[in-house]
Design a protein around this motif. Structure first.
Motif: not given
Length: 306
Positions: A144, A148, A162, A181, A184
């Motif tokens: 994670l 980012w 993803f 996420i 996102n």
């Protein structure tokens, strides 16, 4: 051609009859072995080409690294890594990514990260490979953080990125991160069915069946992986009857279940704890020819035990 068609023996027969072998033919034969999980033969051929005075190039290293598929290949992979350094290909982004993938498959994410950190250039494939290496080896926090960081450095994630990073959100405590996420994904405008299936998996594991259903309802081309993810989400959250309803709908839609589907369906039978229902599911397993599958068999034993 023969390598891609699953016939490395035929490929080798053609290779052995070549009067002159150039680098392209050596690379093609090594790739044929790698594509067909013949790691030992690929490594033997890699050594032979060098003994015969043929110098490997970047494509050779990519091919031979693809033949190192498991922890048993780690020692050989490290020897190849040393050859890459000596040959000065370690700075090539394609070779570096292949090296990273090799360490990922061998189960050593720390080695993969060392390669990653020393790369001068990284593309989306490189970042995704490193994130996947962390996910596959249970390093969710690191996966994670890297996801980012990737975006902070201006690299746009793709569908595979993803699908990989969602695997790091696999428990109720990760639900908030999973939803961030998801947002996102929407912000990037990515709506592939692969990503949606990964979202169904994530929400199922995070205990949010309602969100899993919502995403599933927006998938219009549902393959066996997608259906299995939805069935598994129901089972993981104790909704055995609903899982069996999805299984029935899947078959009515003409999608053929696989062994993974049946593991979840048998799990649904364990949830409802009905002997009659269990026997119906067992009969379906036999009818579909999966009764000899070891994982399915173990699931059946567990179902009858409950």
């Amino acid at each position: 051609m023969y390598g891609k068609c699953g016939s490395p023996l035929d490929a080798r027969s053609v290779f052995d009859k070549l009067p002159l072998r150039d680098l392209i033919s050596w690379n093609a034969m090594i790739a044929a072995y790698g594509q067909n999980a013949r790691g030992k033969e690929a490594l033997d051929l890699f050594r032979q080409m060098q003994q015969e005075g043929m110098k490997p190039d970047g494509a050779t290293f990519v091919c031979i690294l693809g033949a190192c598929l498991s922890p048993a290949s780690l020692t050989a992979g490290k020897v190849i890594h040393a050859s890459i350094v000596v040959s000065r290909f370690e700075l090539d982004v394609v070779v570096g990514t292949a090296l990273l993938n090799m360490y990922k498959k061998c189960g050593t994410p720390d080695d993969a990260r060392n390669v990653f950190d020393n790369m001068r250039q990284r593309n989306v494939v490189t970042w995704t490979a490193m994130i996947t290496a962390y996910c596959q080896n249970g390093n969710a926090k690191e996966a994670l953080e890297l996801f980012w960081q990737m975006q902070q450095q201006g690299v746009k994630p793709n569908n595979i990125t993803f699908a990989s990073v969602l695997g790091a959100c696999a428990s109720p405590t990760a639900l908030t991160e999973g939803k961030v996420i998801h947002a996102n994904i929407l912000s990037w405008g990515l709506r592939s069915d692969t990503v949606k299936t990964a979202l169904v998996n994530m929400y199922g594991k995070c205990g949010s069946l309602e969100d899993a259903r919502s995403v599933f309802s927006k998938i219009y081309q549902r393959d066996v992986v997608c259906w299995t993810a939805m069935i598994a989400a129901c089972v993981q959250n104790g909704h055995g009857e609903e899982a069996l309803e999805f299984f029935g709908q899947m078959q009515r839609d003409g999608v053929k279940p696989n062994s993974t589907t049946f593991v979840s369906v048998v799990g649904a039978g364990a949830c409802i704890a009905s002997l009659t229902g269990a026997k119906v599911i067992h009969a379906k397993v036999v009818e579909s020819g999966f009764d000899s599958d070891d994982v399915v068999q173990n699931s059946l034993v567990n179902m009858y035990g409950k």
